[in-house]
Design an enzyme around this catalytic site. Structure first.
Site, PDB file in Angstrom:
ATOM      1  N   LEU A 189      25.048 -32.045  -9.687  1.00  0.00           N
ATOM      2  CA  LEU A 189      23.953 -32.984  -9.448  1.00  0.00           C
ATOM      3  C   LEU A 189      23.154 -33.259 -10.719  1.00  0.00           C
ATOM      4  O   LEU A 189      22.241 -34.067 -10.722  1.00  0.00           O
ATOM      5  CB  LEU A 189      23.047 -32.442  -8.346  1.00  0.00           C
ATOM      6  N   ARG A 190      23.488 -32.557 -11.797  1.00  0.00           N
ATOM      7  CA  ARG A 190      22.945 -32.814 -13.143  1.00  0.00           C
ATOM      8  C   ARG A 190      21.497 -32.406 -13.336  1.00  0.00           C
ATOM      9  O   ARG A 190      20.946 -32.604 -14.422  1.00  0.00           O
ATOM     10  CB  ARG A 190      23.092 -34.304 -13.510  1.00  0.00           C
ATOM     11  N   ASP A 218      34.424 -32.674  -6.309  1.00  0.00           N
ATOM     12  CA  ASP A 218      34.283 -32.313  -7.726  1.00  0.00           C
ATOM     13  C   ASP A 218      33.521 -33.423  -8.456  1.00  0.00           C
ATOM     14  O   ASP A 218      33.912 -33.886  -9.525  1.00  0.00           O
ATOM     15  CB  ASP A 218      35.653 -32.063  -8.379  1.00  0.00           C
ATOM     16  N   HIS A 251      28.400 -39.311 -14.809  1.00  0.00           N
ATOM     17  CA  HIS A 251      28.048 -39.410 -16.226  1.00  0.00           C
ATOM     18  C   HIS A 251      27.384 -40.747 -16.505  1.00  0.00           C
ATOM     19  O   HIS A 251      27.629 -41.728 -15.805  1.00  0.00           O
ATOM     20  CB  HIS A 251      29.309 -39.340 -17.105  1.00  0.00           C
TER      21      HIS A 251
END
Lengths: 319, 434
Positions: free
Chosen positions: B73-74, B315, B319
């Site tokens: 989820l960054r 997965d 980005h």
């Protein structure tokens, strides 16, 4: 199957990125054009006005003397303006740097980029992102391709051997890391040679290499038997004493080209090397400087071949 | 259930849909009724049930909300790529109601503070339940084991070192023993650090042609073999994430058959793509583990059909555009995958590999069982996490149609079939296509 990014809709060169996917007539056309330029380089006035007013940028992210110099000479003999840029590749922001560098140079109205980069696919990447009027010539990308080197090698073979059809060609050395070998293999199989052999220990042969259309040998003596052309590859020093090779001594003993091993090949065998050579590592001085070596001719043919490729890629831009 | 979410106040009746609830062996056209955030009836509701809102599900499939075993989820650390709010919203739009996030954030989830932060942000966003994995080692350094007991108390459903290497097999052994002490499952990305080296694609015909550094099959199988030996030694429960080789999946299948406490999953993109998709240096196919051969893809499909691979995960790795704009090896690896998890899984039904119920099982109660959470079913009394999807809805994957902030998917331009039209989380409608 996607369209070949280096050809325009008429099947003419737009960029020159790799030999793979190019047809035999186009490769022959490059060799014939180079043949006509070979005369120019031997004249007193060594210039033709084909690319007058064009700006060519040699954009080198890896050090090179020979390739960059011959590209520069080729461009100058075509009357283009040449800009040499030795760019450094910063470890952290390579991607942005490359794209930014590209767009900055484009803003200066350059017409062609001759690019060398340590990453496989860098030339493809640039070709995908340049403005439509700009041509990209791959001067070596990672371990992927070095198509102008392969074409000058084909030029050399044709000058010294004539037709390709009957030839057995052996490529010896670090095939795994070699962009030159990959481009040579595609060129040789496309031009229809009888057989391409690659010769190296298993550590230096890439996976499923046979799929490239070559025969794999691990014994130099066996692999050299009856070949017409031997191409020795430069062995990078950093491969020595690593997990790839134990050291120079054993490599030279088993894979170094000597007069004695060369005697197994055809009597009129031609010995080639893309340079720079490591004397006493992959090749003995007696062979490198001997009568069957055409290593220095390769360098001078490089200019004519690069003139041919540059003029062909440029000629398609509404000239 | 680890993650707290707001309970829906509306009473819902989902009417006329085909209910596929594999955990309960249900596959029939019946109604589903929801009150106080729970399923109160499947079939006819009690006479005194009055719904506040009816959802017309005719022609649609009603299944438990999807459970995704792996979605990055960054946040914290890479909010320029995506945030917990942006990606859980994409999860809801994709029918996913529970997702498990790996610990390789920045800072990593190696402390109670970060574990709580992730869950708090997820609760504030309110789109999905987020279950974090804790770091197996401090700062994922591969040397010092983390405070696993504290991580478990703060909501972590397992521990993992993500793709960071463990320094040696002794660390692996001790970390497994410590995790086993607290009943924590170790989530493993089986990748031998040394064999991977600087590889970025499968070592095979494509890496040879493109001159890209290859990752051999043995980078996965050698790691699987080593982990299996240590799982047997320590008795820890372990889960292999995102396997890429048929051989590796087969090894886990045999170990499972032999009684080891192991499970494994596969990502949806590995079931549809091969090394050839990375041809022409397509950086959208730069994934880790790499896309492998057709034989591997078919082998993974086979193990999935036999349930040796118990789950399909996304997965998900969103980005920013720049991350994929470089020569192949320099690009970031990963696929933005929450939007496509359901349709890519349903494609397996279309291609005759499995039934709808079998696919739904691998997206719901089977991954929930791996996480050890009570989810992925439509049992009466269970949390009302529900996905209603239109199995016949065709849609084009494009930058406009993706909900995730990451547009990095190799499926751009594909026409996929099947899309969530309504997602219910604890009885609250969190996604609805009008």
């Amino acid at each position: 199957m996607r369209a070949n990014p280096q050809l325009d809709e008429n099947g003419k060169l737009r960029h020159f990125l790799t030999i793979e996917g190019l047809r035999r007539p186009l490769l022959t056309d490059i060799l014939d054009t180079a043949e006509s330029f070979a005369g120019v380089t031997e004249r007193t006035v060594k210039k033709v006005p084909l690319l007058r007013g064009k700006t060519i940028v040699n954009l080198f992210f890896e050090p090179s003397t020979r390739t960059r110099t011959t590209f520069e000479l080729a461009a100058k003999r075509l009357s283009a303006d040449v800009l040499n840029i030795q760019a450094s590749v910063s470890a952290t922001t390579k991607g942005e740097t490359l794209l930014d560098t590209l767009h900055n140079l484009e803003a200066m109205h350059c017409d062609m980029f001759v690019v060398r980069h340590c990453d496989s696919g860098a030339a493809h990447f640039m070709a995908k992102h340049v403005a439509p009027h700009v041509a990209v010539i791959n001067a070596g990308d990672g371990s992927h391709a070095h198509p102008t080197q392969a074409m000058l090698d084909m030029f050399t073979i044709r000058r010294h051997k004539g037709e390709f059809g009957a030839l057995r060609v052996a490529i010896v050395g670090d095939i795994l890391h070699s962009r030159v070998a990959r481009s040579q293999i595609h060129a040789l199989t496309t031009l229809g040679v009888n057989e391409v052999r690659i010769i190296a220990p298993k550590t230096l042969i890439p996976a499923h290499a046979e799929a490239l259309g070559v025969h794999v040998y691990h014994d130099l003596r066996e692999g050299l038997r009856d070949v017409d052309v031997v191409i020795m590859l430069r062995l990078q020093n950093e491969r020595m004493g690593s997990a790839f090779l134990p050291g120079e001594h054993e490599y030279y003993r088993l894979f170094g080209l000597t007069e004695e091993k060369l005697a197994l090949a055809k009597p009129d065998v031609t010995v080639m090397h893309p340079g720079p050579i490591n004397r006493g590592v992959e090749i003995d001085s007696a062979v490198a400087d001997g009568p069957r070596s055409v290593i220095l001719q390769q360098v001078s043919y490089g200019i004519a071949v690069r003139m041919a490729i540059m003029s062909m890629a440029m000629h398609q831009r509404g000239e | 259930m680890g993650a707290r979410v707001e309970i829906g106040r509306e009473r819902l009746s989902i009417k006329g849909g085909r209910v596929v609830d594999p955990a309960n062996g249900v596959d029939a056209i019946v109604d589903v009724h929801v009150a106080d955030g729970e399923i109160v009836a499947v079939g006819d509701a009690s006479n005194d049930f009055r719904s506040d809102r009816d959802i017309d599900a005719r022609g649609k499939i009603v299944c438990p909300g999807l459970v995704d075993l792996r979605a990055a989820l960054r946040e914290p650390g890479a909010e320029h790529k995506a945030t917990i709010a942006s990606e859980t919203r994409a999860a809801a739009a994709g029918g996913v109601t529970t997702l498990c996030c790996p610990p390789d954030t920045s800072p990593p989830i190696d402390s109670t503070a970060v574990a709580k932060l992730v869950q708090t942000r997820a609760a504030q966003a309110g789109y999905a339940r987020v279950l974090p994995l804790g770091a197996l080692t401090c700062q994922l350094d591969g040397r010092r084991i983390s405070e696993m007991a504290a991580l478990k108390e703060s909501g972590c459903v397992g521990v993992s070192n993500a793709y960071r290497p463990l320094e040696n097999t002794l660390v692996t052994r001790r970390a497994m023993e410590y995790a086993a002490t607290y009943g924590l499952t170790v989530f493993i990305n089986a990748e031998d650090h040394w064999l991977r080296d600087n590889g970025c694609v499968h070592e095979g015909t494509v890496s040879t042609r493109l001159g890209l550094p290859g990752i051999p099959e043995a980078a996965e199988t050698a790691a699987v073999a080593c982990y299996l030996a240590l799982i047997k030694q320590t008795g820890v429960r372990a889960h292999f994430c995102c396997l890429s080789t048929a051989l590796g999946a087969g090894m886990v299948a045999r170990a499972k058959y032999d009684g080891l406490p192991v499970s494994a999953d596969v990502s949806a993109h590995q079931l549809h793509l091969t090394e050839y998709d990375a041809d022409q240096f397509n950086s959208l196919c730069h994934v880790r583990p790499p896309l492998r051969t057709q034989r591997d893809r078919d082998g993974l499909r086979g193990e999935l059909a036999r349930s040796a691979l118990a789950a399909i995960c996304s997965d998900h790795q969103p980005h920013e555009a720049d991350a994929k704009l470089a020569p192949f090896a320099e690009t970031a690896h990963g696929v933005s995958a929450l939007d496509t998890l359901l349709p890519l899984s349903l494609k397996l039904v279309e291609e005759g590999l499995m039934t709808t119920a079998e696919v739904v099982a691998r997206l719901t109660h089977q991954p929930a069982a791996i996480l050890g959470v009570d989810a992925g079913t439509l049992s009466v009394g269970a949390a009302a996490d529900i996905c209603i999807f239109d199995p016949e809805h065709y849609w084009l994957v494009s930058e406009e149609s993706l909900v995730s902030r990451g547009h990095n998917t190799p499926f751009l331009g594909w026409e996929l079939k099947g899309r969530a039209i309504c997602t219910v989380l604890a009885g609250r409608v969190v996604h609805c296509v009008p």
